[in-house]
Structure formats: structure tokens, C-alpha cells
Enzyme design. Sequence first.
Site, PDB file in Angstrom:
ATOM      1  N   SER A  33     100.932  52.385 -78.911  1.00  0.00           N
ATOM      2  CA  SER A  33     100.265  52.959 -77.746  1.00  0.00           C
ATOM      3  C   SER A  33     101.122  54.059 -77.095  1.00  0.00           C
ATOM      4  CB  SER A  33      99.987  51.833 -76.747  1.00  0.00           C
ATOM      5  OG  SER A  33      99.294  52.311 -75.647  1.00  0.00           O
ATOM      6  N   TYR A  51      86.884  45.993 -68.922  1.00  0.00           N
ATOM      7  CA  TYR A  51      86.320  45.720 -67.606  1.00  0.00           C
ATOM      8  C   TYR A  51      86.458  46.907 -66.660  1.00  0.00           C
ATOM      9  CZ  TYR A  51      85.457  40.854 -68.604  1.00  0.00           C
ATOM     10  OH  TYR A  51      84.954  39.709 -69.132  1.00  0.00           O
ATOM     11  N   ARG A 110      92.558  54.397 -75.492  1.00  0.00           N
ATOM     12  CA  ARG A 110      92.314  55.276 -76.645  1.00  0.00           C
ATOM     13  C   ARG A 110      92.524  54.485 -77.938  1.00  0.00           C
ATOM     14  NH1 ARG A 110      95.973  59.782 -74.470  1.00  0.00           N
ATOM     15  NH2 ARG A 110      94.555  61.344 -73.678  1.00  0.00           N
ATOM     16  N   LYS A 141     102.786  51.670 -70.765  1.00  0.00           N
ATOM     17  CA  LYS A 141     101.694  51.306 -71.677  1.00  0.00           C
ATOM     18  C   LYS A 141     101.393  49.800 -71.690  1.00  0.00           C
ATOM     19  CE  LYS A 141      99.825  54.081 -73.181  1.00  0.00           C
ATOM     20  NZ  LYS A 141      98.821  54.772 -72.323  1.00  0.00           N
ATOM     21  N   GLY A 142     101.844  49.113 -70.657  1.00  0.00           N
ATOM     22  CA  GLY A 142     101.586  47.680 -70.600  1.00  0.00           C
ATOM     23  C   GLY A 142     100.315  47.328 -69.841  1.00  0.00           C
ATOM     24  N   GLY A 143      99.771  48.321 -69.118  1.00  0.00           N
ATOM     25  CA  GLY A 143      98.580  48.060 -68.294  1.00  0.00           C
ATOM     26  C   GLY A 143      98.898  48.114 -66.811  1.00  0.00           C
ATOM     27  N   THR A 144      99.937  48.878 -66.451  1.00  0.00           N
ATOM     28  CA  THR A 144     100.360  48.934 -65.045  1.00  0.00           C
ATOM     29  C   THR A 144      99.282  49.551 -64.158  1.00  0.00           C
ATOM     30  OG1 THR A 144     101.480  51.046 -65.457  1.00  0.00           O
ATOM     31  CG2 THR A 144     102.828  49.055 -65.573  1.00  0.00           C
ATOM     32  N   ARG A 145      98.588  50.565 -64.653  1.00  0.00           N
ATOM     33  CA  ARG A 145      97.536  51.202 -63.856  1.00  0.00           C
ATOM     34  C   ARG A 145      96.390  50.226 -63.610  1.00  0.00           C
ATOM     35  NH1 ARG A 145      96.965  54.372 -59.934  1.00  0.00           N
ATOM     36  NH2 ARG A 145      98.513  55.731 -60.912  1.00  0.00           N
ATOM     37  N   LYS A 186      92.692  56.014 -71.063  1.00  0.00           N
ATOM     38  CA  LYS A 186      93.127  54.631 -71.235  1.00  0.00           C
ATOM     39  C   LYS A 186      92.279  54.002 -72.332  1.00  0.00           C
ATOM     40  CE  LYS A 186      95.784  55.262 -67.686  1.00  0.00           C
ATOM     41  NZ  LYS A 186      97.244  55.180 -67.703  1.00  0.00           N
TER      42      LYS A 186
END
EC number: 2.8.2.-
Length: 309
Positions: free
Chosen positions: A157, A257, A274, A66-70, A272
Site C-alpha cells: 500500500s 464503509y 486503491r 497506510k494503516g487507516g489513520t484517516r 483511499k
Amino acid sequence: MATFLSSVLLLVLRTYAAPPEYIQVWPGGWTPGPGEAGNETVTPSLVPPPGTANHAPHSIIIGVRKGGTRALLEMLDIHPEVAAAATEVHFFDWDENYVKGLEWYQEQMPYSYPHQITVEKTPGYFTSPAAPARIRAMNPSIKLLLILRDPTERVVSDYTQVYFNRLENRKPVQAIERMLVKNGALNTRYKAIQRSLYDVHMRNWLQYFPLRQIHIVDGDTLIRDPLPELQRVERFLDLPPRIQASNFYFNQTKGFYCIRSDGHERCLHESKGRPHPPVNGTVLRQLRSYLRQHNRDFYRLIGRTFNWH
Ligand SMILES: *[C@@H]1O[C@H](CO)[C@@H](O)[C@H](O)[C@H]1NC(C)=O
Ligand SMILES: *[C@@H]1O[C@H](CO)[C@@H](O)[C@H](O)[C@H]1NC(C)=O
Ligand SMILES: *[C@@H]1O[C@H](CO)[C@@H](O)[C@H](O)[C@H]1NC(C)=O
């Protein structure tokens, strides 16, 4: 037959993430942008593009969940010299995969050209006790990427993702306060809280890798203003600067973005970003104050601060 075909398709999607000249795929978590119906997707053949091979990763995005890896992986994938693995491989954190050996691991990687670097992301590595030693055993000079965000936000998150997964699978769900509080006190054994103890996990990694081999990406900044963070990653990976401001456009509706690259536009999947549930203020303050000392210890470990609350 249907099962077989879909596993072949999965295999193909997984293995063919790299050379954009050959195929456009939309790896898990992303959807085609406007005007990009699935029909434009080229069906790949099973033959690897000439001059390509599967390579073990040169860099791994190790977390955090949930850190933004994707988002980080997809944004990095804009770079022509990056070949990103489409799925989370879970090699170093799941024993049932690790026993399959390094050859299996390498087969999970996308086909890439010799001038490209392969990047894999599995957010579970950061909090896995076994992963650092195993990764070091494969390649002690590998470059690690770690994307972090405010650990309190991350807990909420994390809860939200599990909540929606359980809803989809028709499993019972509980209010976040029921997870965060046990017998009137903060339930520090709750997994989502454990995963936000960045200092605890980082100490494990630093036993196996020097700090200079672990580049920390500020996940809160990446979402607000992606380019500077990606330029820092390019420098860390010794990549020539190729990612540009024109590769991003802000989607007002989504509030974040999207990516424009090779004439295609793509945005993060609906799951993502949410909205989070409202959390009881008293409980939230308890959580913040519990994490505060861990954050300070983490800043000291890495010699850098973040403005986490
Ligand atoms: C995709 O192709 C099928 C068959 O050629 C066609 O019926 C369908 O309308 C197409 N879908 C889009 C979104 O273009
Ligand atoms: C922006 O996001 C909305 C909502 O998800 C989507 O319908 C729309 O196609 C997106 N627009 C662009 C230009 O990406
Ligand atoms: C929030 O939680 C506290 C402590 O658990 C409780 O005393 C309080 O009534 C709760 N507030 C609301 C608005 O539910």
C-alpha cells in the site's frame, strides 16, 4: 492576492474543524457524500465560536502510515465530544515545525468546547525516532492511538501511494519488485519495509510510554467492521458511548464503509482503497518471511497477537 486568499482559506479550514453547529468542512482525504454539493458548505467567519479555544491534543493518532489513520480519525470525529484536527500537523517528527514551539502547535488545533477532547493524527510519528520523547515532554499522560494492519499489505500500500504520487508529479516510477529486490536479495533498507518493522518502532515508544497508554486499533478489522473497534477507542479515551451502527453504511461500489452523521454522508477519498498492483509471488513470500520474526517480536512486546501472514 490569490495566494493570500487561498492561504486564508486553508487556515480557516484547518482551524474550524471542530464544532459542527458552526460549519461543515470536508477535511483532506474525504469527499462529500451524495446530495452534498460544495454549496452547502458554510463559509466560516474568522471569529472563533463563543466558548471555544484551541487546545493541545488529549490524544494523538501516531500511525502507522497506510494503516487507516484517516479512516480512524474521521470515524472518531462522529463523536460529539471529539474535535479532530483537519490536517496532519507533523509537529513532533519535522524539526522545522518542532522549533516553532508548543504555542504554534496548539494554534494548529481546531477550536473546541471545554467538554470536547482534541485529537490530532500524523502517521509519521510512529516511525520517527524523535517523536516519542518530544510527545512525552509535552504531556507524559497523553493517550496514544496506533492503527496497524498486516505489515506486508502495508508495504504494498505504501508503494502504491508513492507510485501514484510520482505519476501525478510526472516523476519516473519503478515496478514494486525493483524496489523490493536489490542484487537478488530482499532490499531491507527500502523505506516501505523499514516502516513495517512494528517491533523496532514500538520498542522506541515503550521507552517513553507505558503500554497501557498506547491503544492499538486493528486496521484490518476497522475497515471490515468499524463499530466494535470504535467502541474500544471510546472506552480507551473515557468517552461516553455515542458512536452507533447507524453511523455507518456499506458502499457496495467502493467496497468499504462510509459515514452518516449529523444528517450528512461522507466517504473516504478516491485515493483511499486503491487496488494494489500484482506482486511477484516469490518476492512477496520473501517479504512475508522477513517480516514474520518482526511480527512475533511485536506480539511479545504488546502481549497480543494479530493474524498477519
Ligand atoms: C453552486 O452555486 C452556484 C452559484 O450560486 C451555482 O451556479 C451552482 O450551480 C451551484 N452548484 C451546485 C452543485 O449546486
Ligand atoms: C458509493 O460509491 C460510489 C463510487 O465512489 C459513489 O459514486 C456513490 O455516490 C456512493 N454511494 C453512496 C450512497 O455513498
Ligand atoms: C519472480 O521473481 C523471481 C525472483 O526474483 C524470479 O526468479 C521469477 O522469474 C519471477 N517470476 C515472474 C513470474 O516474474
